[in-house]
Design a protein around this motif. Structure first.
Motif, PDB file in Angstrom:
ATOM      1  N   PHE A   1       6.239  15.685  24.991  1.00  0.00           N
ATOM      2  CA  PHE A   1       4.964  15.207  24.453  1.00  0.00           C
ATOM      3  C   PHE A   1       3.913  15.138  25.553  1.00  0.00           C
ATOM      4  CE2 PHE A   1       1.777  12.151  23.239  1.00  0.00           C
ATOM      5  CZ  PHE A   1       1.517  12.479  21.920  1.00  0.00           C
ATOM      6  N   ALA A   2       4.283  14.610  26.708  1.00  0.00           N
ATOM      7  CA  ALA A   2       3.331  14.490  27.816  1.00  0.00           C
ATOM      8  C   ALA A   2       2.838  15.853  28.285  1.00  0.00           C
ATOM      9  CB  ALA A   2       3.969  13.730  28.971  1.00  0.00           C
ATOM     10  N   VAL A   3       3.732  16.813  28.416  1.00  0.00           N
ATOM     11  CA  VAL A   3       3.344  18.150  28.877  1.00  0.00           C
ATOM     12  C   VAL A   3       2.416  18.812  27.857  1.00  0.00           C
ATOM     13  CG1 VAL A   3       4.228  20.470  29.328  1.00  0.00           C
ATOM     14  CG2 VAL A   3       5.345  18.495  30.361  1.00  0.00           C
ATOM     15  N   VAL A   4       2.759  18.713  26.577  1.00  0.00           N
ATOM     16  CA  VAL A   4       1.922  19.315  25.538  1.00  0.00           C
ATOM     17  C   VAL A   4       0.560  18.628  25.489  1.00  0.00           C
ATOM     18  CG1 VAL A   4       1.691  19.629  23.036  1.00  0.00           C
ATOM     19  CG2 VAL A   4       3.835  20.192  24.175  1.00  0.00           C
TER      20      VAL A   4
ATOM     21  N   TYR B   1     -10.960  11.889  31.184  1.00  0.00           N
ATOM     22  CA  TYR B   1     -10.151  10.681  31.348  1.00  0.00           C
ATOM     23  C   TYR B   1      -9.931   9.968  30.015  1.00  0.00           C
ATOM     24  CZ  TYR B   1     -11.096  11.362  36.315  1.00  0.00           C
ATOM     25  OH  TYR B   1     -11.197  11.879  37.571  1.00  0.00           O
ATOM     26  N   MET B   2     -10.956   9.922  29.175  1.00  0.00           N
ATOM     27  CA  MET B   2     -10.815   9.279  27.870  1.00  0.00           C
ATOM     28  C   MET B   2      -9.867  10.074  26.963  1.00  0.00           C
ATOM     29  SD  MET B   2     -12.445   6.450  27.779  1.00  0.00           S
ATOM     30  CE  MET B   2     -12.142   6.167  29.506  1.00  0.00           C
ATOM     31  N   LEU B   3      -9.950  11.398  27.040  1.00  0.00           N
ATOM     32  CA  LEU B   3      -9.026  12.215  26.246  1.00  0.00           C
ATOM     33  C   LEU B   3      -7.588  12.029  26.722  1.00  0.00           C
ATOM     34  CD1 LEU B   3     -11.089  15.514  25.885  1.00  0.00           C
ATOM     35  CD2 LEU B   3     -10.498  13.906  24.069  1.00  0.00           C
ATOM     36  N   MET B   4      -7.395  11.946  28.028  1.00  0.00           N
ATOM     37  CA  MET B   4      -6.046  11.696  28.559  1.00  0.00           C
ATOM     38  C   MET B   4      -5.551  10.323  28.125  1.00  0.00           C
ATOM     39  SD  MET B   4      -4.790  14.216  30.251  1.00  0.00           S
ATOM     40  CE  MET B   4      -5.301  15.718  31.049  1.00  0.00           C
ATOM     41  N   LEU B   5      -6.427   9.341  28.185  1.00  0.00           N
ATOM     42  CA  LEU B   5      -6.052   7.980  27.785  1.00  0.00           C
ATOM     43  C   LEU B   5      -5.740   7.898  26.291  1.00  0.00           C
ATOM     44  CD1 LEU B   5      -5.734   5.117  28.892  1.00  0.00           C
ATOM     45  CD2 LEU B   5      -8.116   4.708  28.313  1.00  0.00           C
ATOM     46  N   ALA B   6      -6.373   8.735  25.505  1.00  0.00           N
ATOM     47  CA  ALA B   6      -6.099   8.766  24.063  1.00  0.00           C
ATOM     48  C   ALA B   6      -4.673   9.229  23.773  1.00  0.00           C
ATOM     49  CB  ALA B   6      -7.101   9.679  23.363  1.00  0.00           C
ATOM     50  N   GLY B   7      -4.006   9.789  24.762  1.00  0.00           N
ATOM     51  CA  GLY B   7      -2.616  10.202  24.592  1.00  0.00           C
ATOM     52  C   GLY B   7      -1.671   9.036  24.376  1.00  0.00           C
ATOM     53  N   VAL B   8      -2.023   7.856  24.870  1.00  0.00           N
ATOM     54  CA  VAL B   8      -1.143   6.683  24.705  1.00  0.00           C
ATOM     55  C   VAL B   8      -1.038   6.294  23.231  1.00  0.00           C
ATOM     56  CG1 VAL B   8      -0.783   4.260  25.325  1.00  0.00           C
ATOM     57  CG2 VAL B   8      -1.550   5.898  27.058  1.00  0.00           C
ATOM     58  N   PRO B   9      -2.160   6.043  22.526  1.00  0.00           N
ATOM     59  CA  PRO B   9      -2.005   5.739  21.093  1.00  0.00           C
ATOM     60  C   PRO B   9      -1.495   6.933  20.289  1.00  0.00           C
ATOM     61  CG  PRO B   9      -4.327   5.697  21.710  1.00  0.00           C
ATOM     62  CD  PRO B   9      -3.548   5.863  22.960  1.00  0.00           C
ATOM     63  N   ALA B  10      -1.833   8.143  20.738  1.00  0.00           N
ATOM     64  CA  ALA B  10      -1.335   9.330  20.033  1.00  0.00           C
ATOM     65  C   ALA B  10       0.183   9.406  20.140  1.00  0.00           C
ATOM     66  CB  ALA B  10      -1.971  10.591  20.609  1.00  0.00           C
ATOM     67  N   TYR B  11       0.718   9.084  21.292  1.00  0.00           N
ATOM     68  CA  TYR B  11       2.176   9.088  21.497  1.00  0.00           C
ATOM     69  C   TYR B  11       2.851   8.107  20.545  1.00  0.00           C
ATOM     70  CZ  TYR B  11       6.638   7.930  23.625  1.00  0.00           C
ATOM     71  OH  TYR B  11       7.970   7.664  23.822  1.00  0.00           O
ATOM     72  N   PHE B  12       2.383   6.869  20.563  1.00  0.00           N
ATOM     73  CA  PHE B  12       3.009   5.857  19.714  1.00  0.00           C
ATOM     74  C   PHE B  12       2.806   6.173  18.235  1.00  0.00           C
ATOM     75  CE2 PHE B  12       2.746   3.429  23.685  1.00  0.00           C
ATOM     76  CZ  PHE B  12       4.067   3.027  23.763  1.00  0.00           C
ATOM     77  N   GLY B  13       1.623   6.638  17.872  1.00  0.00           N
ATOM     78  CA  GLY B  13       1.373   7.010  16.477  1.00  0.00           C
ATOM     79  C   GLY B  13       2.276   8.133  16.015  1.00  0.00           C
ATOM     80  N   PHE B  14       2.467   9.132  16.864  1.00  0.00           N
ATOM     81  CA  PHE B  14       3.315  10.263  16.498  1.00  0.00           C
ATOM     82  C   PHE B  14       4.761   9.832  16.301  1.00  0.00           C
ATOM     83  CE2 PHE B  14       6.163  13.741  17.834  1.00  0.00           C
ATOM     84  CZ  PHE B  14       5.864  14.651  16.836  1.00  0.00           C
ATOM     85  N   PHE B  15       5.307   9.080  17.250  1.00  0.00           N
ATOM     86  CA  PHE B  15       6.718   8.723  17.151  1.00  0.00           C
ATOM     87  C   PHE B  15       6.983   7.643  16.110  1.00  0.00           C
ATOM     88  CE2 PHE B  15       6.960  11.019  21.198  1.00  0.00           C
ATOM     89  CZ  PHE B  15       8.030  11.840  20.897  1.00  0.00           C
TER      90      PHE B  15
END
Length: 86
Positions: free
Chosen positions: A37-40, A62-76
């Motif tokens: 997930f992180a690599v993608v 930086y904001m797009l990278m930070l948006a990966g945190v809620p995206a990760y939890f939302g996806f899983f």
């Protein structure tokens, strides 16, 4: 020194390599999913920033990278919910 400073762990006698192997063996699938997930996410965000938002300031990256945190939890979380419904 008090007794609370001592480690009462059964794995305390194992070497660091043995403890890491044991941890990876127990959590291997989750670790691979997290890494994938992180690599993608970083790849997609980097491509978007380089080509689509090339004129944007760097804080957008930086904001797009930070948006990966809620995206990760939302996806899983949604993945777990979908598996539970089956």
């Amino acid at each position: 020194m008090t007794d609370t400073d001592q480690i009462d762990d059964a794995d305390a006698d194992k070497s660091l390599a043995d403890r890491v192997r044991s941890h990876v063996r127990g959590n291997g699938t989750g670790m691979v999913q997290d890494l994938a997930f992180a690599v993608v996410w970083v790849t997609v965000v980097s491509l978007l920033y380089d080509f689509l938002f090339s004129a944007a300031p760097q804080w957008v990256l930086y904001m797009l990278m930070l948006a990966g945190v809620p995206a990760y939890f939302g996806f899983f979380i949604s993945l777990e919910m979908a598996r539970a419904q089956q």
